[in-house]
Design a protein around this motif. Structure first.
Motif, short mmCIF file in Angstrom:
data_model
loop_
_atom_site.label_atom_id
_atom_site.label_comp_id
_atom_site.label_asym_id
_atom_site.label_seq_id
_atom_site.Cartn_x
_atom_site.Cartn_y
_atom_site.Cartn_z
N UNK A 1 0.94 -1.22 0.00
CA UNK A 1 -0.09 -0.10 0.15
C UNK A 1 0.70 1.13 0.12
N UNK A 2 1.95 1.31 -0.74
CA UNK A 2 2.80 2.40 -0.88
C UNK A 2 3.65 2.63 0.27
N UNK A 3 3.79 1.69 1.11
CA UNK A 3 4.71 1.83 2.26
C UNK A 3 5.73 0.77 2.25
N UNK A 4 6.98 1.21 2.45
CA UNK A 4 8.13 0.31 2.44
C UNK A 4 8.55 0.01 3.73
N UNK A 5 8.94 -1.27 4.04
CA UNK A 5 9.07 -1.64 5.45
C UNK A 5 10.43 -2.77 5.32
N UNK A 6 11.04 -2.86 6.52
CA UNK A 6 12.11 -3.83 6.66
C UNK A 6 11.65 -5.26 6.49
N UNK A 7 12.36 -6.14 5.61
CA UNK A 7 11.78 -7.33 5.29
C UNK A 7 12.52 -8.34 6.53
N UNK A 8 13.53 -7.93 6.82
CA UNK A 8 14.01 -8.68 8.03
C UNK A 8 13.83 -8.12 9.36
N UNK A 9 13.24 -9.02 10.54
CA UNK A 9 13.09 -8.41 11.54
C UNK A 9 13.30 -9.20 12.64
N UNK A 10 13.96 -8.76 13.71
CA UNK A 10 14.27 -9.55 15.12
C UNK A 10 14.87 -10.83 14.41
N UNK A 11 16.08 -10.97 13.64
CA UNK A 11 16.80 -12.00 13.31
C UNK A 11 18.22 -11.97 13.23
N UNK A 12 18.89 -13.31 13.66
CA UNK A 12 20.41 -13.19 13.38
C UNK A 12 20.61 -13.16 12.15
#
Length: 340
Positions: free
Chosen positions: A93-104
């Protein structure tokens, strides 16, 4: 647009993505030692990873945030379009977000030293356990192996192929700097060709469970087709290399490695394991299946040596075994002719 201009423009795009991935790797690595990464750093210590090995592999932490990486990379002058193209970010929806979250985070580095992707491992039991970068302009998982950028410099003279990133890292830490892993997929022909550039022999060390054994069986012909000699190592008690090294140490592991069986011995023992050789019917099935396997061997010497072993195990004469192998060979050749 003239062809060379198109090529130059594509190369410039690739260069931008390589530079972006390197910056992302630096960002993740810095987060591991920031207050936000305390839990992840404790996890690496629990897994027994030394500071040296973390630095050597560029291991990091993706914060539990929807925009930590995106914001940091925007400040470095990278566009949202580039972040999505590198598969570091998703878009909704036009919003860009981090693909990797809370990961080693494990950077995937190609043999030229470029960071081309990442593998992210959860710190708890949530799913998916591993999240790998999707294919991009600079990353093709079929043509890369985790750890090969380091293992190609090894003086061991062969490569060890394992299942997971943590196994590779632990093995390097314990001095087995020739360990590599395929990237969340079964071994591919392209990966086998790549392996063939750096080693003439591979020891397959997949998990001892059913999927691991299936993967071993599948990898053998792919590696042999690439001209690579294959050995198979099975760790007692279905332990993975990471656990075995921590429990028993590198000297015991080295002995296991030296005793690894060649692929024919491994396959014959897998066939024998399916049957009760005290029962005549089962013994006959074992002999037939073993004959099928031995009929695929190119060398008459191999056929004779292993033929004798199967004959002894099946309690029949070598002549009878030899006849079975010849029959199996004729059946196979006629089947191949029909298919052609």
């Amino acid at each position: 647009v003239p062809e060379d201009e198109q090529y130059q423009s594509r190369y410039k795009e690739q260069e931008r993505l390589w530079a972006l991935m390197k910056e992302a790797g630096r960002f993740f690595h810095s987060q591991l030692y920031a207050p936000v990464g305390a839990q992840c750093l404790a996890y690496t210590q629990k897994r027994g990873l030394s500071k040296n090995i973390i630095t050597q592999f560029g291991i990091g932490y993706a914060p539990d945030s929807w925009n930590a990486l995106v914001d940091a990379m925007r400040k470095k002058g990278y566009t949202d379009k580039e972040l999505v193209a590198a598969d570091l970010a998703g878009e909704k929806n036009g919003r860009v977000y981090d693909r990797f979250r809370n990961r080693l985070m494990f950077p995937i580095i190609d043999v030229r030293g470029n960071v081309v992707g990442f593998g992210g491992r959860v710190l708890d039991d949530s799913k998916p356990k591993y999240l790998n970068s999707n294919e991009t302009m600079i990353f093709n998982k079929r043509k890369n192996l985790f750890g090969l950028n380091l293992a190609k410099k090894s003086k061991q003279g062969f490569l060890i192929l394992v299942e997971g990133n943590i196994d590779v890292v632990t093995m390097h830490q314990y001095g087995f700097d020739n360990a590599v892993a395929s990237l969340g997929t079964s071994l591919t022909e392209e990966q086998a060709t790549l392996i063939g550039r750096y080693a003439e022999q591979v020891v397959l060390l997949y998990d001892g469970d059913a999927p691991g054994q299936k993967a071993t069986k599948r990898a053998i012909p792919i590696l042999e087709k690439a001209g690579i000699a294959v050995k198979v190592l099975q760790i007692p008690g279905e332990m993975d290399p990471d656990d075995y090294l921590k429990e028993y140490g590198p000297d015991k592991f080295k002995l296991l490695l030296e005793g690894s069986s060649n692929r024919v011995e491994y396959q014959l023992s897998a066939i024998a394991g399916k049957y009760d050789l005290k029962v005549d019917d089962q013994r006959i099935k074992f002999i037939h299946e073993a004959a099928e396997l031995l009929s695929t061997l190119g060398s008459a010497v191999q056929r004779e040596i292993y033929g004798h072993r199967v004959a002894d195990a099946g309690k029949i004469s070598f002549e009878a075994m030899k006849t079975e192998i010849e029959k199996a060979y004729k059946r196979r050749v006629s089947k191949e002719k029909k298919q052609q």
